[in-house]
Design a protein around this motif. Sequence first.
Motif, PDB file in Angstrom:
ATOM      1  N   VAL A   1      60.709  60.806  19.844  1.00  0.00           N
ATOM      2  CA  VAL A   1      60.382  60.293  18.613  1.00  0.00           C
ATOM      3  C   VAL A   1      58.987  60.094  18.208  1.00  0.00           C
ATOM      4  O   VAL A   1      58.091  60.164  19.069  1.00  0.00           O
ATOM      5  CB  VAL A   1      61.119  59.081  18.352  1.00  0.00           C
ATOM      6  N   GLU A   2      58.610  59.900  16.875  1.00  0.00           N
ATOM      7  CA  GLU A   2      57.185  59.743  16.390  1.00  0.00           C
ATOM      8  C   GLU A   2      56.876  58.449  16.306  1.00  0.00           C
ATOM      9  O   GLU A   2      55.616  57.837  16.466  1.00  0.00           O
ATOM     10  CB  GLU A   2      57.083  60.538  15.218  1.00  0.00           C
ATOM     11  N   ALA A   3      57.990  57.432  16.183  1.00  0.00           N
ATOM     12  CA  ALA A   3      57.660  56.054  15.867  1.00  0.00           C
ATOM     13  C   ALA A   3      58.671  55.144  16.369  1.00  0.00           C
ATOM     14  O   ALA A   3      59.909  55.743  16.433  1.00  0.00           O
ATOM     15  CB  ALA A   3      57.447  55.842  14.454  1.00  0.00           C
ATOM     16  N   VAL A   4      58.378  53.906  16.955  1.00  0.00           N
ATOM     17  CA  VAL A   4      59.494  53.193  17.476  1.00  0.00           C
ATOM     18  C   VAL A   4      59.380  51.764  16.782  1.00  0.00           C
ATOM     19  O   VAL A   4      58.397  51.182  16.682  1.00  0.00           O
ATOM     20  CB  VAL A   4      59.321  52.921  18.986  1.00  0.00           C
ATOM     21  N   ILE A   5      60.488  51.405  16.369  1.00  0.00           N
ATOM     22  CA  ILE A   5      60.762  49.956  15.745  1.00  0.00           C
ATOM     23  C   ILE A   5      61.690  49.198  16.781  1.00  0.00           C
ATOM     24  O   ILE A   5      62.634  49.565  16.964  1.00  0.00           O
ATOM     25  CB  ILE A   5      61.184  50.102  14.451  1.00  0.00           C
ATOM     26  N   ILE A   6      61.234  48.095  17.167  1.00  0.00           N
ATOM     27  CA  ILE A   6      61.789  47.202  18.053  1.00  0.00           C
ATOM     28  C   ILE A   6      62.618  45.934  17.224  1.00  0.00           C
ATOM     29  O   ILE A   6      61.810  45.174  16.731  1.00  0.00           O
ATOM     30  CB  ILE A   6      60.899  46.603  19.139  1.00  0.00           C
ATOM     31  N   CYS A   7      63.513  45.908  17.367  1.00  0.00           N
ATOM     32  CA  CYS A   7      64.433  44.791  16.702  1.00  0.00           C
ATOM     33  C   CYS A   7      65.268  43.918  17.580  1.00  0.00           C
ATOM     34  O   CYS A   7      66.077  44.281  18.214  1.00  0.00           O
ATOM     35  CB  CYS A   7      65.648  45.338  15.604  1.00  0.00           C
ATOM     36  N   VAL A   8      64.328  43.043  18.138  1.00  0.00           N
ATOM     37  CA  VAL A   8      64.867  42.129  19.157  1.00  0.00           C
ATOM     38  C   VAL A   8      65.922  41.004  18.545  1.00  0.00           C
ATOM     39  O   VAL A   8      65.884  40.690  17.324  1.00  0.00           O
ATOM     40  CB  VAL A   8      63.802  41.295  19.928  1.00  0.00           C
ATOM     41  N   PRO A   9      66.837  40.518  19.346  1.00  0.00           N
ATOM     42  CA  PRO A   9      67.619  39.312  19.175  1.00  0.00           C
ATOM     43  C   PRO A   9      66.759  38.093  18.427  1.00  0.00           C
ATOM     44  O   PRO A   9      66.101  37.719  19.199  1.00  0.00           O
ATOM     45  CB  PRO A   9      68.450  38.923  20.267  1.00  0.00           C
ATOM     46  N   THR A  10      67.572  37.636  17.386  1.00  0.00           N
ATOM     47  CA  THR A  10      67.093  36.546  16.500  1.00  0.00           C
ATOM     48  C   THR A  10      67.819  35.425  16.993  1.00  0.00           C
ATOM     49  O   THR A  10      68.931  35.293  16.578  1.00  0.00           O
ATOM     50  CB  THR A  10      66.806  36.763  15.302  1.00  0.00           C
ATOM     51  N   PRO A  11      67.605  34.070  17.344  1.00  0.00           N
ATOM     52  CA  PRO A  11      68.402  33.075  17.679  1.00  0.00           C
ATOM     53  C   PRO A  11      68.811  32.596  16.068  1.00  0.00           C
ATOM     54  O   PRO A  11      67.988  32.443  15.381  1.00  0.00           O
ATOM     55  CB  PRO A  11      67.504  31.878  18.308  1.00  0.00           C
ATOM     56  N   LEU A  12      69.950  32.294  15.968  1.00  0.00           N
ATOM     57  CA  LEU A  12      70.699  31.733  14.674  1.00  0.00           C
ATOM     58  C   LEU A  12      71.109  30.404  14.701  1.00  0.00           C
ATOM     59  O   LEU A  12      71.694  29.869  15.762  1.00  0.00           O
ATOM     60  CB  LEU A  12      71.684  32.735  14.030  1.00  0.00           C
ATOM     61  N   ASN A  13      70.940  29.738  13.602  1.00  0.00           N
ATOM     62  CA  ASN A  13      71.568  28.345  13.664  1.00  0.00           C
ATOM     63  C   ASN A  13      73.136  28.400  13.241  1.00  0.00           C
ATOM     64  O   ASN A  13      73.441  29.396  13.199  1.00  0.00           O
ATOM     65  CB  ASN A  13      70.640  27.371  12.576  1.00  0.00           C
ATOM     66  N   LYS A  14      73.666  27.219  12.901  1.00  0.00           N
ATOM     67  CA  LYS A  14      75.141  27.117  12.806  1.00  0.00           C
ATOM     68  C   LYS A  14      75.407  27.691  11.583  1.00  0.00           C
ATOM     69  O   LYS A  14      76.691  28.360  11.444  1.00  0.00           O
ATOM     70  CB  LYS A  14      75.472  25.683  12.704  1.00  0.00           C
ATOM     71  N   ASN A  15      74.334  27.874  10.556  1.00  0.00           N
ATOM     72  CA  ASN A  15      74.736  28.912   9.399  1.00  0.00           C
ATOM     73  C   ASN A  15      74.489  30.111   9.434  1.00  0.00           C
ATOM     74  O   ASN A  15      74.374  30.912   8.271  1.00  0.00           O
ATOM     75  CB  ASN A  15      73.763  28.143   8.258  1.00  0.00           C
ATOM     76  N   ARG A  16      74.190  30.650  10.423  1.00  0.00           N
ATOM     77  CA  ARG A  16      73.819  32.163  10.950  1.00  0.00           C
ATOM     78  C   ARG A  16      72.510  32.287  10.098  1.00  0.00           C
ATOM     79  O   ARG A  16      72.404  33.614   9.779  1.00  0.00           O
ATOM     80  CB  ARG A  16      74.948  33.115  10.381  1.00  0.00           C
ATOM     81  N   GLU A  17      71.489  31.470  10.262  1.00  0.00           N
ATOM     82  CA  GLU A  17      70.144  31.744   9.613  1.00  0.00           C
ATOM     83  C   GLU A  17      69.301  31.649  10.946  1.00  0.00           C
ATOM     84  O   GLU A  17      69.289  31.025  11.993  1.00  0.00           O
ATOM     85  CB  GLU A  17      69.852  30.778   8.784  1.00  0.00           C
ATOM     86  N   PRO A  18      68.175  32.527  10.723  1.00  0.00           N
ATOM     87  CA  PRO A  18      67.183  32.752  11.814  1.00  0.00           C
ATOM     88  C   PRO A  18      66.684  31.427  12.131  1.00  0.00           C
ATOM     89  O   PRO A  18      66.257  30.549  10.992  1.00  0.00           O
ATOM     90  CB  PRO A  18      66.237  33.915  11.257  1.00  0.00           C
TER      91      PRO A  18
END
Length: 92
Positions: A75-92
């Motif tokens: 590939v020509e470019a890489v985007i890394i999407c790491v896990p994000t901790p979420l609160n009880k309302n599923r918000e970051p």
Amino acid sequence: MKICIVGLGYVGLPLAIQFARANVTVLGLDVDPAKVDLINQGQSYIKHIPHVTIQSVVKEQRLCASTDFSRIKMVEAVIICVPTPLNKNREP
């Protein structure tokens, strides 16, 4: 152009779909073989993403998923999407 998105969770998968809809070829990489298999079968594991959305970009060969991280060389470019901790309302 061909890009790679590492991490196909609730951020990475929608991002991969948007790039694929914009006629970018997307390689999605994830350590979870179950997610990879579902994507390659055109199935969604995220409730707000319909199966048909994934089916269309997979059928057009704009999105494929893999657990083989050696493919990142293609590939020509890489985007890394790491896990994000979420609160009880599923918000970051």
